[in-house]
Design an enzyme around this catalytic site. Sequence first.
Site, mmCIF file in Angstrom:
data_model
loop_
_atom_site.group_PDB
_atom_site.id
_atom_site.type_symbol
_atom_site.label_atom_id
_atom_site.label_comp_id
_atom_site.label_asym_id
_atom_site.label_seq_id
_atom_site.Cartn_x
_atom_site.Cartn_y
_atom_site.Cartn_z
ATOM 1 N N ASP A 142 -5.335 9.477 8.763
ATOM 2 C CA ASP A 142 -3.964 9.220 9.256
ATOM 3 C C ASP A 142 -3.784 9.722 10.581
ATOM 4 O O ASP A 142 -4.106 10.872 11.000
ATOM 5 C CB ASP A 142 -2.827 9.557 8.402
ATOM 6 C CG ASP A 142 -2.841 8.873 6.915
ATOM 7 O OD1 ASP A 142 -2.972 7.623 6.961
ATOM 8 O OD2 ASP A 142 -3.075 9.639 5.830
ATOM 9 N N GLU A 165 0.919 -1.173 0.014
ATOM 10 C CA GLU A 165 0.050 0.017 0.016
ATOM 11 C C GLU A 165 0.797 1.151 -0.066
ATOM 12 O O GLU A 165 1.399 1.624 0.934
ATOM 13 C CB GLU A 165 -0.896 0.001 1.344
ATOM 14 C CG GLU A 165 -1.935 1.020 1.121
ATOM 15 C CD GLU A 165 -2.930 0.951 2.582
ATOM 16 O OE1 GLU A 165 -3.449 1.851 2.946
ATOM 17 O OE2 GLU A 165 -2.937 -0.344 3.167
#
Length: 244
Positions: free
Chosen positions: A43, A32
Amino acid sequence: LFCVFLTFGYPSVAATERLILASEKSGVDIIELGFPFSDPLADGPTIQYSSEQALKKHVTIQDAFALVRRLRQKGSKIPVVFFGYINPVLSYGAKVFARDARAAGLDGLIIPDLPPEEEVEFQKSCRKQKLDLVQLVAPTTLDSRAKMLVGKSQGFVYYVSLRGVTGTRKVVPTDLKVHLTKLKRMTSKPVLAGFGISTPEQAREISKMADGVIVGSAVIEHLKRGVPAAERFIQTMSQSVHGA
């Protein structure tokens, strides 16, 4: 399946290339490749930090495509999925992005702030280029919406294993097995669990419930100590997931 998240350009483009090749040798199944963005919504602090460091070096999407192209020229066959936010994609030009991503050798996309109801034209462009668009399902997703998401997801289904942003966690959520069991009843596609998986023990435990695990923040934490430390951690995690 074992999927490793790496922030493109952290600590350098050369380090990202080395880590992808080392991951492939360690038996990692999917990469990824996170593209750094200034305003992420999924995130946590660790990946935000790595993105900030990469952005200071002015890395571009063209640089990321060039890296994947080099990997393919070197004979690397590991599937690479682009993880990024929709803003840089739209800035690049969505239709051109899909074309260039596929030409570079990318296999799929994960765009967490792109609901499937939005950007239908972009989805058509991805289908035309045979780029898989992976959908995310969260613990708070209603069953009716989860069925729609797993139906639309291509390649695999990304299950967000906790409520919150990415980052290492000490404990596996108690409701993880229940949610994974329910999801796996909805689809024959592989269901991979990500967010918060930090240790070989957690990876081993979750790999018994899910079809695979995704590890990102823990890799970045080891990478802060140097590329060799991250390589050793990836190898250990790969062995844990694959039952070695």
